[in-house]
Design a protein around this motif. Structure first.
Motif, PDB file in Angstrom:
ATOM      1  N   THR A  64      11.142   1.154   4.747  1.00 53.55           N
ATOM      2  CA  THR A  64      12.093   1.319   5.757  1.00 53.55           C
ATOM      3  C   THR A  64      13.518   1.738   5.229  1.00 53.55           C
ATOM      4  OG1 THR A  64      10.837  -0.419   6.766  1.00 53.55           O
ATOM      5  CG2 THR A  64      12.733   0.268   7.947  1.00 53.55           C
ATOM      6  N   THR A  65      13.665   1.585   3.904  1.00 53.32           N
ATOM      7  CA  THR A  65      14.899   1.894   3.238  1.00 53.32           C
ATOM      8  C   THR A  65      15.532   3.365   3.761  1.00 53.32           C
ATOM      9  OG1 THR A  65      16.063   2.383   1.245  1.00 53.32           O
ATOM     10  CG2 THR A  65      13.685   2.693   1.260  1.00 53.32           C
ATOM     11  N   HIS A  66      14.491   4.142   4.114  1.00 56.97           N
ATOM     12  CA  HIS A  66      14.797   5.574   4.498  1.00 56.97           C
ATOM     13  C   HIS A  66      15.619   5.577   5.925  1.00 56.97           C
ATOM     14  CE1 HIS A  66      12.923   8.393   1.830  1.00 56.97           C
ATOM     15  NE2 HIS A  66      11.771   7.685   2.010  1.00 56.97           N
ATOM     16  N   ILE A  67      15.250   4.690   6.671  1.00 61.04           N
ATOM     17  CA  ILE A  67      15.900   4.357   7.959  1.00 61.04           C
ATOM     18  C   ILE A  67      17.104   3.768   7.922  1.00 61.04           C
ATOM     19  CG2 ILE A  67      15.412   3.769  10.315  1.00 61.04           C
ATOM     20  CD1 ILE A  67      13.708   5.696   9.295  1.00 61.04           C
ATOM     21  N   PHE A  68      17.229   2.725   7.133  1.00 59.41           N
ATOM     22  CA  PHE A  68      18.397   1.983   6.754  1.00 59.41           C
ATOM     23  C   PHE A  68      19.586   3.139   6.234  1.00 59.41           C
ATOM     24  CE2 PHE A  68      15.980  -1.769   6.929  1.00 59.41           C
ATOM     25  CZ  PHE A  68      17.054  -2.730   7.565  1.00 59.41           C
ATOM     26  N   ASP A  69      19.109   4.032   5.377  1.00 60.41           N
ATOM     27  CA  ASP A  69      19.832   4.992   4.776  1.00 60.41           C
ATOM     28  C   ASP A  69      20.340   6.334   5.923  1.00 60.41           C
ATOM     29  OD1 ASP A  69      20.990   6.203   2.061  1.00 60.41           O
ATOM     30  OD2 ASP A  69      19.909   7.957   3.160  1.00 60.41           O
ATOM     31  N   LEU A  70      19.562   6.335   6.520  1.00 61.21           N
ATOM     32  CA  LEU A  70      19.638   7.358   7.665  1.00 61.21           C
ATOM     33  C   LEU A  70      20.794   6.899   8.564  1.00 61.21           C
ATOM     34  CD1 LEU A  70      18.992   9.973   9.208  1.00 61.21           C
ATOM     35  CD2 LEU A  70      17.180   9.110  10.083  1.00 61.21           C
ATOM     36  N   ALA A  71      20.680   5.463   8.917  1.00 57.90           N
ATOM     37  CA  ALA A  71      21.625   4.697   9.822  1.00 57.90           C
ATOM     38  C   ALA A  71      23.020   4.869   9.181  1.00 57.90           C
ATOM     39  CB  ALA A  71      21.151   3.357  10.057  1.00 57.90           C
ATOM     40  N   ARG A  72      23.233   4.740   7.982  1.00 60.36           N
ATOM     41  CA  ARG A  72      24.456   4.800   7.193  1.00 60.36           C
ATOM     42  C   ARG A  72      24.786   6.193   7.194  1.00 60.36           C
ATOM     43  NH1 ARG A  72      24.129   4.652   2.067  1.00 60.36           N
ATOM     44  NH2 ARG A  72      26.465   4.483   2.035  1.00 60.36           N
ATOM     45  N   TYR A  73      24.093   7.220   7.069  1.00 60.55           N
ATOM     46  CA  TYR A  73      24.505   8.683   7.070  1.00 60.55           C
ATOM     47  C   TYR A  73      25.147   9.044   8.447  1.00 60.55           C
ATOM     48  CZ  TYR A  73      24.144  13.665   5.584  1.00 60.55           C
ATOM     49  OH  TYR A  73      24.481  14.760   5.189  1.00 60.55           O
ATOM     50  N   LEU A  74      24.488   8.520   9.470  1.00 55.90           N
ATOM     51  CA  LEU A  74      24.957   8.974  10.573  1.00 55.90           C
ATOM     52  C   LEU A  74      26.065   8.145  11.439  1.00 55.90           C
ATOM     53  CD1 LEU A  74      21.696  10.148  12.209  1.00 55.90           C
ATOM     54  CD2 LEU A  74      23.271  11.664  11.166  1.00 55.90           C
ATOM     55  N   VAL A  75      26.246   6.890  10.807  1.00 58.92           N
ATOM     56  CA  VAL A  75      26.714   5.819  11.671  1.00 58.92           C
ATOM     57  C   VAL A  75      27.983   4.986  10.955  1.00 58.92           C
ATOM     58  CG1 VAL A  75      26.916   3.742  12.886  1.00 58.92           C
ATOM     59  CG2 VAL A  75      24.808   5.380  13.210  1.00 58.92           C
ATOM     60  N   GLY A  76      27.792   5.011   9.699  1.00 58.63           N
ATOM     61  CA  GLY A  76      28.893   4.566   8.991  1.00 58.63           C
ATOM     62  C   GLY A  76      28.259   3.251   8.063  1.00 58.63           C
ATOM     63  N   GLU A  77      29.159   2.801   7.217  1.00 56.55           N
ATOM     64  CA  GLU A  77      28.940   1.509   6.530  1.00 56.55           C
ATOM     65  C   GLU A  77      28.527   0.221   7.159  1.00 56.55           C
ATOM     66  OE1 GLU A  77      28.153   1.881   3.498  1.00 56.55           O
ATOM     67  OE2 GLU A  77      28.962   3.825   3.403  1.00 56.55           O
ATOM     68  N   VAL A  78      27.410  -0.639   6.697  1.00 57.04           N
ATOM     69  CA  VAL A  78      27.098  -1.828   7.180  1.00 57.04           C
ATOM     70  C   VAL A  78      27.693  -2.953   6.750  1.00 57.04           C
ATOM     71  CG1 VAL A  78      25.037  -3.172   7.787  1.00 57.04           C
ATOM     72  CG2 VAL A  78      24.788  -0.963   7.565  1.00 57.04           C
ATOM     73  N   GLU A  79      28.411  -3.905   7.534  1.00 58.94           N
ATOM     74  CA  GLU A  79      28.971  -5.061   6.793  1.00 58.94           C
ATOM     75  C   GLU A  79      28.378  -6.324   6.799  1.00 58.94           C
ATOM     76  OE1 GLU A  79      32.227  -6.356  10.335  1.00 58.94           O
ATOM     77  OE2 GLU A  79      32.942  -4.807   8.986  1.00 58.94           O
ATOM     78  N   GLU A  80      27.347  -6.469   7.726  1.00 61.90           N
ATOM     79  CA  GLU A  80      26.710  -7.873   7.850  1.00 61.90           C
ATOM     80  C   GLU A  80      25.308  -7.358   8.524  1.00 61.90           C
ATOM     81  OE1 GLU A  80      28.577 -11.657   8.951  1.00 61.90           O
ATOM     82  OE2 GLU A  80      27.328 -11.324  10.987  1.00 61.90           O
ATOM     83  N   VAL A  81      24.330  -8.191   7.962  1.00 61.40           N
ATOM     84  CA  VAL A  81      22.845  -8.156   8.488  1.00 61.40           C
ATOM     85  C   VAL A  81      22.180  -9.558   8.658  1.00 61.40           C
ATOM     86  CG1 VAL A  81      22.404  -5.970   7.252  1.00 61.40           C
ATOM     87  CG2 VAL A  81      21.914  -8.119   5.982  1.00 61.40           C
ATOM     88  N   HIS A  82      21.237  -9.591   9.692  1.00 60.07           N
ATOM     89  CA  HIS A  82      20.613 -10.933  10.116  1.00 60.07           C
ATOM     90  C   HIS A  82      19.126 -10.383  10.364  1.00 60.07           C
ATOM     91  CE1 HIS A  82      20.643 -14.924  12.635  1.00 60.07           C
ATOM     92  NE2 HIS A  82      19.812 -14.814  11.652  1.00 60.07           N
ATOM     93  N   ALA A  83      18.380 -10.741   9.552  1.00 62.50           N
ATOM     94  CA  ALA A  83      17.055 -10.423   9.568  1.00 62.50           C
ATOM     95  C   ALA A  83      15.933 -11.417   9.671  1.00 62.50           C
ATOM     96  CB  ALA A  83      16.530  -9.526   8.308  1.00 62.50           C
ATOM     97  N   TYR A  84      14.821 -11.291  10.462  1.00 64.52           N
ATOM     98  CA  TYR A  84      13.726 -12.186  10.275  1.00 64.52           C
ATOM     99  C   TYR A  84      12.469 -11.285   9.937  1.00 64.52           C
ATOM    100  CZ  TYR A  84      16.657 -15.032  13.457  1.00 64.52           C
ATOM    101  OH  TYR A  84      17.698 -15.663  14.004  1.00 64.52           O
ATOM    102  N   MET A  85      11.670 -12.044   8.990  1.00 64.50           N
ATOM    103  CA  MET A  85      10.323 -11.370   8.842  1.00 64.50           C
ATOM    104  C   MET A  85       9.075 -12.512   8.542  1.00 64.50           C
ATOM    105  SD  MET A  85      12.076  -9.250   5.415  1.00 64.50           S
ATOM    106  CE  MET A  85      13.820  -8.565   5.547  1.00 64.50           C
ATOM    107  N   SER A  86       8.038 -11.760   8.648  1.00 61.08           N
ATOM    108  CA  SER A  86       6.886 -12.780   8.484  1.00 61.08           C
ATOM    109  C   SER A  86       5.740 -12.079   8.158  1.00 61.08           C
ATOM    110  CB  SER A  86       6.726 -13.260   9.766  1.00 61.08           C
ATOM    111  OG  SER A  86       5.640 -14.339   9.739  1.00 61.08           O
TER     112      SER A  86
END
Length: 321
Positions: free
Chosen positions: A172-194
């Protein structure tokens, strides 16, 4: 004179690059190494050049102009440093490492030696993504939603968290990178995984479902979700929401949605071929300005995905360093 290229790692993604590079007159596929020696020998037989039993010997003997590093995530670090010690520019597949420290050391060495590296975030090379970027540059963005919803990856190392970093870091790094490319830099994340439904798979310890909320610089918010539990009903893409205007990228297809109309555009370029051609041209001219995913930029994507992993572990939002 042809650009002489060597490959470290000769698996599926490496062969995608080889097939495209082999069609370029200005390229010579010269050398191959893989921990499974038969893969390197198969590539040498198919594309020409020589297979090696160690990448150190390959780097020492071949006089290469460039190297492609197409190894699993856990193998990054020493290989890049060995290539840099010989002052050879390289193309590396994502993710570039499993720790920020390792990637920062490589980025620092690239800068110190005045070299460059391109990273395989191929979405950036779709003509449809470039069109989306141009459309969004004229508008204020409100939010972004992304997905990598698909089936299980059978490669043995992929299911082992210590070797792949999990789905967010490896895929999914591809989608995170695409978001950065189109939207800009991410300053904070909050994730849940299981790990919910694939517990029966031997050696499986990576989460099979995950969601990550993102806060971008400037106030844009977003969510990227992923799973590897479904072979049906999946989706890979990103949607960016503006006022009465949505840009949706699914695969490489761009759909622009407005209140009373929508229009879709299919890609007209092969993004893998274009990223390879641009990298070869950068090596030939010693001008990396055309590379859309340089190593220092990919490091910022790595920091976002690793922060997501950390957030899921500690159970609270994490600032992106």
């Amino acid at each position: 004179m042809a650009v002489r290229i060597g490959f470290i790692g000769c698996g599926g993604i490496a062969r995608q690059h080889m097939r495209r590079l082999a069609k370029m007159e200005e390229v010579e596929l010269a050398a191959y190494y893989d921990v499974e020696g038969e893969k390197a020998r198969e590539c040498a037989n198919e594309f020409g050049g020589r297979a090696y039993e160690s990448y150190e010997e390959m780097l020492e003997k071949e006089g290469l102009d460039a190297v492609y590093i197409c190894t699993p995530p856990f193998a990054h670090g020493d290989i890049e440093k060995a290539v840099l010690a010989r002052e050879i520019p390289f193309f590396v597949e994502k993710p570039i490492a499993l720790s920020v420290r390792v990637a920062e050391e490589i980025a620092e060495e690239l800068e110190r030696k005045g070299l460059f590296a391109s990273v395989g975030y191929h979405f950036r090379y779709f003509d449809t993504v470039e069109r989306a970027k141009e459309l969004l540059s004229e508008r204020e963005i409100g939010m972004v939603l992304g997905w990598w919803l698909g089936g299980f990856v059978g490669t043995p190392w992929w299911r082992v968290y210590a070797k792949s970093g999990g789905q967010i870091v490896e895929q999914t790094t591809h989608i995170f990178d695409l978001a950065r490319y189109l939207v800009g830099e991410v300053e904070e994340v909050h994730a849940y995984m299981s790990l919910r439904l694939l517990k029966d798979i031997p050696n499986m310890d990576v989460p099979d479902v995950g969601v990550c909320n993102l806060k971008f610089e400037g106030g844009v918010v977003g969510n990227i979700s992923n799973t590897c539990i479904t072979g049906a009903g999946g989706r890979i893409g990103l949607a960016v929401y503006c006022r009465d205007f949505v840009v949706d990228i699914t695969g490489g297809r761009l759909t622009v949605i407005e209140p009373e109309r929508s229009e879709s555009f299919d890609p007209k370029v092969d993004p893998y071929e274009l990223e390879d051609r641009i990298f070869v041209e950068a090596v030939r001219t010693k001008d990396p300005s055309g590379i859309r995913s340089p190593y220092p930029d990919a490091l910022r994507t790595l920091k976002v995905t690793l922060a997501a992993n950390e957030s899921a572990k500690v159970g609270k939002p994490v600032k992106v360093g």
